[in-house]
Scaffold this motif. Structure first.
Motif, PDB file in Angstrom:
ATOM      1  N   ASP A 166      -7.976   6.561 -10.217  1.00 29.09           N
ATOM      2  CA  ASP A 166      -7.225   6.369  -8.975  1.00 29.09           C
ATOM      3  C   ASP A 166      -7.475   7.526  -8.020  1.00 29.09           C
ATOM      4  O   ASP A 166      -7.357   8.693  -8.397  1.00 29.09           O
ATOM      5  CB  ASP A 166      -5.731   6.281  -9.295  1.00 29.09           C
ATOM      6  N   LYS A 197      -6.985   4.203  -2.022  1.00 28.36           N
ATOM      7  CA  LYS A 197      -5.849   3.835  -1.176  1.00 28.36           C
ATOM      8  C   LYS A 197      -6.122   4.250   0.254  1.00 28.36           C
ATOM      9  O   LYS A 197      -6.838   5.230   0.500  1.00 28.36           O
ATOM     10  CB  LYS A 197      -4.570   4.514  -1.674  1.00 28.36           C
ATOM     11  N   GLN A 226      -5.381  -0.156  -2.326  1.00 26.28           N
ATOM     12  CA  GLN A 226      -3.929  -0.161  -2.251  1.00 26.28           C
ATOM     13  C   GLN A 226      -3.454   0.419  -0.916  1.00 26.28           C
ATOM     14  O   GLN A 226      -3.980   1.433  -0.449  1.00 26.28           O
ATOM     15  CB  GLN A 226      -3.343   0.658  -3.405  1.00 26.28           C
ATOM     16  N   HIS A 235      -1.400   2.687   0.875  1.00 22.58           N
ATOM     17  CA  HIS A 235      -0.814   3.923   0.342  1.00 22.58           C
ATOM     18  C   HIS A 235       0.677   4.030   0.658  1.00 22.58           C
ATOM     19  O   HIS A 235       1.465   4.482  -0.176  1.00 22.58           O
ATOM     20  CB  HIS A 235      -1.573   5.120   0.910  1.00 22.58           C
ATOM     21  N   GLY A 294      -3.422  -3.940  -3.497  1.00 19.11           N
ATOM     22  CA  GLY A 294      -2.248  -3.363  -4.132  1.00 19.11           C
ATOM     23  C   GLY A 294      -1.367  -2.672  -3.110  1.00 19.11           C
ATOM     24  O   GLY A 294      -1.752  -2.473  -1.956  1.00 19.11           O
ATOM     25  N   LEU A 295      -0.180  -2.295  -3.547  1.00 18.24           N
ATOM     26  CA  LEU A 295       0.781  -1.605  -2.698  1.00 18.24           C
ATOM     27  C   LEU A 295       1.263  -0.342  -3.398  1.00 18.24           C
ATOM     28  O   LEU A 295       1.186  -0.229  -4.623  1.00 18.24           O
ATOM     29  CB  LEU A 295       1.990  -2.507  -2.402  1.00 18.24           C
ATOM     30  N   SER A 296       1.782   0.598  -2.624  1.00 15.97           N
ATOM     31  CA  SER A 296       2.306   1.837  -3.201  1.00 15.97           C
ATOM     32  C   SER A 296       3.649   2.173  -2.574  1.00 15.97           C
ATOM     33  O   SER A 296       3.814   2.073  -1.355  1.00 15.97           O
ATOM     34  CB  SER A 296       1.314   2.987  -2.979  1.00 15.97           C
ATOM     35  N   SER A 304      -1.355  -5.066  -7.781  1.00 21.94           N
ATOM     36  CA  SER A 304      -0.786  -3.866  -8.383  1.00 21.94           C
ATOM     37  C   SER A 304       0.260  -3.244  -7.474  1.00 21.94           C
ATOM     38  O   SER A 304       0.265  -3.454  -6.265  1.00 21.94           O
ATOM     39  CB  SER A 304      -1.884  -2.827  -8.664  1.00 21.94           C
ATOM     40  N   GLN A 308       1.988   0.735  -7.130  1.00 21.57           N
ATOM     41  CA  GLN A 308       1.936   2.125  -7.590  1.00 21.57           C
ATOM     42  C   GLN A 308       3.161   2.853  -7.037  1.00 21.57           C
ATOM     43  O   GLN A 308       3.207   3.225  -5.869  1.00 21.57           O
ATOM     44  CB  GLN A 308       0.641   2.796  -7.121  1.00 21.57           C
TER      45      GLN A 308
END
Length: 264
Positions: free
Chosen positions: A38, A68, A107, A109, A137-139, A157, A159
């Motif tokens: 990552d 990200k 992702q 960020h 994906g997301l964070s 995903s 995070q």
């Protein structure tokens, strides 16, 4: 995929010696079976991505490097920046720095509160349609934000900050488990820095380090959890990955879980 990934944020350094050691750590992680790394465009202003490419390109078959975009890091500040044109620009730069034709997992960020979520997710969806990213994906999101994003596109995903001492994202993890979404806890072993308490006691009883116990608890917590402990030490890298062989008893898991809930 290996249940333990590697967070590359701490790799880098101001000197040639520090950079060389970071390259050795990245290579050692892959040698030990790590197949998920990552990074982010904001880590060391993109130099973190370049370091991984220098260390590992051409990438071995099956290795996933997730990155990200959507947050800049000028000085000490972390600032969400989700304008569609910025996300596109940063994804293109990440492709170039990582030397790849497609980002396996890209992702967001942080969600930018000044930009409609539909615009931010829409920018990533267009990049996926163009073949520049494969999964989105997301964070650091809530269940409500995740649900809203899912009305636009599938989310692979999430995070979020999550560890034995910080479990505010418990509802998000439970939602991800129901939906089959990978949950990637960042800062997964914060509790390992404590020299007392239940984590240290369990570690002493099972002959492991507190960090290994914290990771073993996460791995057992849910099958969708993919911790990404990061380090700038080869010794710590090897110790962390040894958590894969640590099996907690039901009693130890429950002790850790009960003590953990008292923190949050």
């Amino acid at each position: 995929m290996n249940r333990l990934g590697f967070g590359a944020m701490r790799l880098g350094g101001a000197t040639a010696a520090e950079r060389a050691e970071s390259i050795r750590i990245a290579r050692r992680a892959v040698e030990l079976g790590v197949d998920f790394l990552d990074t982010a465009d904001s880590y060391d202003l993109g130099l973190n991505e370049e370091l991984l490419a220098e260390a590992l390109h051409p990438y071995p078959r099956g290795l996933v490097i997730a990155t990200k975009g959507g947050q800049c890091h000028p000085g000490d500040d972390w600032i969400p920046l989700g304008r569609p044109e910025y996300l596109r620009q940063q994804a293109e730069l990440s492709l170039r720095r990582l030397r790849i034709p497609q980002i396996e997992l890209y992702q967001l960020h942080r969600i930018d509160p000044l930009v409609p979520l539909a615009d931010q997710i829409g920018a990533l969806t267009r990049l996926r349609e163009e073949g520049k990213i494969r999964h989105i994906g997301l964070s650091e999101v809530s269940v409500a934000q995740l649900r809203e994003a899912e009305t636009i596109t599938p989310i692979a995903s999430v995070q979020n900050l999550y560890n034995l001492e910080q479990r505010r994202s418990e509802p998000v993890l439970e939602y991800c488990e129901r939906r089959g979404i990978a949950f990637i806890p960042w800062l997964p072993i914060k509790s390992s820095t404590r020299s007392d308490g239940v984590v240290a006691a369990v570690a002493a009883e099972v002959g492991a380090t507190p960090a290994q116990v914290a990771l073993a608890w996460l791995l057992r917590r849910s099958p969708v959890v993919l911790p990404i402990p990061g380090t700038s030490s080869r010794r710590h890298l090897e110790e962390n990955l040894a958590a894969l062989t640590l099996s907690l008893s039901d009693q130890d898991y429950d002790r850790l879980d009960s003590a953990s809930r008292k923190h949050d």
